[in-house]
Scaffold this motif. Structure first.
Motif, PDB file in Angstrom:
ATOM      1  N   VAL A  22       0.770  -1.143   0.045  1.00 15.35           N
ATOM      2  CA  VAL A  22      -0.018  -0.374  -0.043  1.00 15.35           C
ATOM      3  C   VAL A  22       0.905   1.233  -0.010  1.00 15.35           C
ATOM      4  CG1 VAL A  22      -1.594   1.313   1.193  1.00 15.35           C
ATOM      5  CG2 VAL A  22      -2.125  -1.082   1.235  1.00 15.35           C
ATOM      6  N   ALA A  23       2.007   1.288   0.988  1.00 12.48           N
ATOM      7  CA  ALA A  23       2.848   2.374   0.898  1.00 12.48           C
ATOM      8  C   ALA A  23       3.534   2.679  -0.466  1.00 12.48           C
ATOM      9  CB  ALA A  23       3.928   2.003   2.133  1.00 12.48           C
ATOM     10  N   ALA A  24       3.982   1.752  -1.177  1.00 18.73           N
ATOM     11  CA  ALA A  24       4.489   1.823  -2.565  1.00 18.73           C
ATOM     12  C   ALA A  24       3.690   2.453  -3.511  1.00 18.73           C
ATOM     13  CB  ALA A  24       4.900   0.443  -2.925  1.00 18.73           C
ATOM     14  N   ARG A  25       2.275   1.929  -3.311  1.00 18.40           N
ATOM     15  CA  ARG A  25       1.432   2.656  -4.274  1.00 18.40           C
ATOM     16  C   ARG A  25       1.166   4.197  -3.761  1.00 18.40           C
ATOM     17  NH1 ARG A  25      -1.018  -2.522  -3.946  1.00 18.40           N
ATOM     18  NH2 ARG A  25      -2.311  -2.025  -2.219  1.00 18.40           N
ATOM     19  N   GLU A  26       1.107   4.366  -2.573  1.00 18.92           N
ATOM     20  CA  GLU A  26       0.909   5.806  -2.067  1.00 18.92           C
ATOM     21  C   GLU A  26       2.233   6.762  -2.577  1.00 18.92           C
ATOM     22  OE1 GLU A  26      -1.368   7.483  -0.274  1.00 18.92           O
ATOM     23  OE2 GLU A  26      -2.765   5.822  -0.049  1.00 18.92           O
ATOM     24  N   ALA A  27       3.285   6.001  -2.664  1.00 23.64           N
ATOM     25  CA  ALA A  27       4.582   6.971  -3.080  1.00 23.64           C
ATOM     26  C   ALA A  27       4.348   7.099  -4.464  1.00 23.64           C
ATOM     27  CB  ALA A  27       5.704   5.858  -2.859  1.00 23.64           C
ATOM     28  N   ARG A  28       3.881   6.079  -5.241  1.00 23.12           N
ATOM     29  CA  ARG A  28       3.824   6.459  -6.735  1.00 23.12           C
ATOM     30  C   ARG A  28       2.942   7.396  -6.907  1.00 23.12           C
ATOM     31  NH1 ARG A  28       1.256   1.500  -9.776  1.00 23.12           N
ATOM     32  NH2 ARG A  28      -0.487   2.021  -8.644  1.00 23.12           N
ATOM     33  N   TRP A  29       1.681   7.496  -6.270  1.00 25.85           N
ATOM     34  CA  TRP A  29       0.766   8.537  -6.666  1.00 25.85           C
ATOM     35  C   TRP A  29       1.306   9.865  -6.212  1.00 25.85           C
ATOM     36  CZ3 TRP A  29      -3.033   5.001  -3.425  1.00 25.85           C
ATOM     37  CH2 TRP A  29      -3.755   4.046  -4.291  1.00 25.85           C
ATOM     38  N   ARG A  30       2.064   9.955  -5.370  1.00 23.79           N
ATOM     39  CA  ARG A  30       2.874  11.177  -5.038  1.00 23.79           C
ATOM     40  C   ARG A  30       4.105  11.304  -5.531  1.00 23.79           C
ATOM     41  NH1 ARG A  30      -0.063   9.499  -0.692  1.00 23.79           N
ATOM     42  NH2 ARG A  30      -1.119  10.783   0.862  1.00 23.79           N
ATOM     43  N   GLY A  31       4.744  10.689  -6.308  1.00 27.90           N
ATOM     44  CA  GLY A  31       5.913  10.813  -7.075  1.00 27.90           C
ATOM     45  C   GLY A  31       6.898  10.999  -5.977  1.00 27.90           C
ATOM     46  N   ARG A  75       8.592  -6.845  -1.499  1.00 29.82           N
ATOM     47  CA  ARG A  75       7.214  -6.621  -1.864  1.00 29.82           C
ATOM     48  C   ARG A  75       6.595  -5.404  -2.357  1.00 29.82           C
ATOM     49  NH1 ARG A  75       3.877 -10.608   1.059  1.00 29.82           N
ATOM     50  NH2 ARG A  75       2.162  -9.239   0.479  1.00 29.82           N
ATOM     51  N   ALA A  76       7.434  -4.354  -1.885  1.00 34.08           N
ATOM     52  CA  ALA A  76       7.138  -2.940  -2.281  1.00 34.08           C
ATOM     53  C   ALA A  76       7.488  -2.830  -3.692  1.00 34.08           C
ATOM     54  CB  ALA A  76       7.779  -1.866  -1.374  1.00 34.08           C
ATOM     55  N   ARG A  77       8.980  -3.130  -3.905  1.00 39.36           N
ATOM     56  CA  ARG A  77       9.363  -3.268  -5.507  1.00 39.36           C
ATOM     57  C   ARG A  77       8.711  -4.091  -6.594  1.00 39.36           C
ATOM     58  NH1 ARG A  77      15.674  -3.331  -3.558  1.00 39.36           N
ATOM     59  NH2 ARG A  77      15.969  -1.042  -3.132  1.00 39.36           N
ATOM     60  N   ALA A  78       8.146  -5.158  -5.913  1.00 44.54           N
ATOM     61  CA  ALA A  78       7.216  -5.999  -6.735  1.00 44.54           C
ATOM     62  C   ALA A  78       6.079  -5.417  -7.304  1.00 44.54           C
ATOM     63  CB  ALA A  78       7.048  -7.413  -6.237  1.00 44.54           C
ATOM     64  N   ALA A  79       5.301  -4.705  -6.164  1.00 47.80           N
ATOM     65  CA  ALA A  79       3.974  -4.013  -6.409  1.00 47.80           C
ATOM     66  C   ALA A  79       4.231  -3.019  -7.195  1.00 47.80           C
ATOM     67  CB  ALA A  79       3.478  -3.721  -4.888  1.00 47.80           C
ATOM     68  N   VAL A  80       5.233  -1.961  -7.076  1.00 49.19           N
ATOM     69  CA  VAL A  80       5.291  -0.721  -7.892  1.00 49.19           C
ATOM     70  C   VAL A  80       6.955  -0.529  -8.245  1.00 49.19           C
ATOM     71  CG1 VAL A  80       4.920   1.608  -7.942  1.00 49.19           C
ATOM     72  CG2 VAL A  80       3.382   0.152  -6.566  1.00 49.19           C
ATOM     73  N   PRO A  81       7.276  -1.229  -9.230  1.00 47.69           N
ATOM     74  CA  PRO A  81       8.614  -1.343  -9.693  1.00 47.69           C
ATOM     75  C   PRO A  81       9.274   0.200  -9.826  1.00 47.69           C
ATOM     76  CG  PRO A  81       7.367  -2.882 -10.843  1.00 47.69           C
ATOM     77  CD  PRO A  81       6.495  -2.001 -10.201  1.00 47.69           C
ATOM     78  N   GLU A  82       8.655   0.970 -10.300  1.00 49.05           N
ATOM     79  CA  GLU A  82       9.031   2.275 -10.682  1.00 49.05           C
ATOM     80  C   GLU A  82       9.489   3.006  -9.416  1.00 49.05           C
ATOM     81  OE1 GLU A  82       4.380   2.951 -11.300  1.00 49.05           O
ATOM     82  OE2 GLU A  82       6.233   1.142 -11.397  1.00 49.05           O
ATOM     83  N   VAL A  83       8.904   2.913  -8.263  1.00 46.36           N
ATOM     84  CA  VAL A  83       9.218   3.800  -6.984  1.00 46.36           C
ATOM     85  C   VAL A  83      10.715   3.435  -6.527  1.00 46.36           C
ATOM     86  CG1 VAL A  83       8.467   3.856  -4.498  1.00 46.36           C
ATOM     87  CG2 VAL A  83       6.790   3.959  -6.162  1.00 46.36           C
ATOM     88  N   HIS A  84      11.118   4.474  -6.042  1.00 48.22           N
ATOM     89  CA  HIS A  84      12.621   4.141  -5.282  1.00 48.22           C
ATOM     90  C   HIS A  84      12.388   3.695  -3.863  1.00 48.22           C
ATOM     91  CE1 HIS A  84      16.992   4.778  -4.370  1.00 48.22           C
ATOM     92  NE2 HIS A  84      16.415   5.889  -3.619  1.00 48.22           N
TER      93      HIS A  84
END
Length: 296
Positions: A22-31, A75-84
């Protein structure tokens, strides 16, 4: 101003791993970037830092902490690979560690249940204290939300609730979803407005309270609607208990947003039965947003 950082607390539990996604998706939405944080409690409990004499070398508690942290990062990287994604292991009590880490963040995400450093998160003082005193909003991950559902926003009309409304509108814009702005009232928690004619007695005609509560909700949303014209909002005034109304609305929501405290049905939200019910029984993640004093 955005800090460009989302922090997630992990402990090796299934709930913590879900929070990492969930945190990975939140990070993606916020850039934003994502920081995975594990509070390493064993040294404080005087546990040995080397291999246990009762088990093989892989029982080394520090290696275990590193493994569970690495699993959450994966798990975070697998969910949203583009997030650092970065990670940190910190020796200390979870509340203290997360509160310190949150000072550099725009959002902190935690699971609703855990083990190890975060055991009994919602049953004890950690989540309540973090949500009440942390310097940024706290998102507690509960059941799998309805990904296509709206954001449910609890509105009570108090000044302390303004930040929660700001957060909900910004979050709805980031997610590309709508808001159900819910205000629940009863004759016990609704303020009695003075009569328009001072010569009339200080009392309400039938329907006057409902109209007053509808006006309260409309006024609370007005400026935010102007700031976020692309966000669709459904105002919903409910005559009934706040706790029951919000839990029911959360069934089809992707997020429930609440202020930390307010008036009427939300008074003492983080201290009483309403907050406990929402944190334990909401059917979606719950975000708790403090008022304007959050960074003081």
């Amino acid at each position: 101003m955005s800090s460009g950082l989302v922090v997630v607390g992990v402990d090796g539990s299934a709930s913590g791993l879900a929070a990492a996604e969930v945190a990975a998706r939140e990070a993606r939405w916020r850039g934003a970037g994502l920081r995975v944080v594990h509070a390493f409690l064993w040294p404080a409990l005087h546990a040995p830092l080397g291999p246990s004499p009762f088990g093989p070398p892989e029982s080394d508690v520090r290696d275990q902490a590193e493994r569970l942290t690495a699993e959450a990062v994966e798990r975070a990287r697998a969910a949203v690979p583009e997030v650092h994604v970065t990670h940190v292991m910190v020796a200390g009590e979870p509340l203290t560690v997360l509160e310190a880490q949150s000072r550099a963040a725009e959002l902190v995400v935690v699971g609703s249940r855990g083990m190890g450093g975060f055991v009994g998160l919602l049953a004890g003082s950690t989540a309540v204290h973090l949500a009440a005193h942390g310097p940024c909003p706290v998102l507690v991950v509960r059941e799998q939300p309805d990904a296509a559902g709206p954001i449910v926003l609890g509105v009570d009309g108090s000044p302390a609730g303004e930040k929660a409304i700001d957060f909900a509108f910004a979050e709805a814009e980031l997610r590309g979803t709508s808001i159900i702005a819910l205000h629940a009232w009863t004759t016990w928690n609704a303020p009695v407005p003075p009569p328009q004619d001072p010569a009339l007695p200080y009392a309400n005609e039938p329907g006057a309270l409902a109209q007053s509560e509808e006006r309260l909700l409309s006024e609370a949303l007005a400026g935010h609607r102007d700031t976020y014209p692309g966000v669709q909002v459904e105002p919903r005034v409910v005559h009934g208990g706040t706790r029951e109304a919000l839990i029911e609305a959360s069934r089809t929501a992707q997020l429930l947003v609440l202020g930390a405290r307010g008036r009427g049905g939300f008074a003492g939200l983080l201290l009483g039965s309403v907050s406990q019910a929402l944190l334990h029984h909401a059917h979606c993640p719950v975000a708790v947003v403090r008022g304007s004093d959050a960074r003081h």
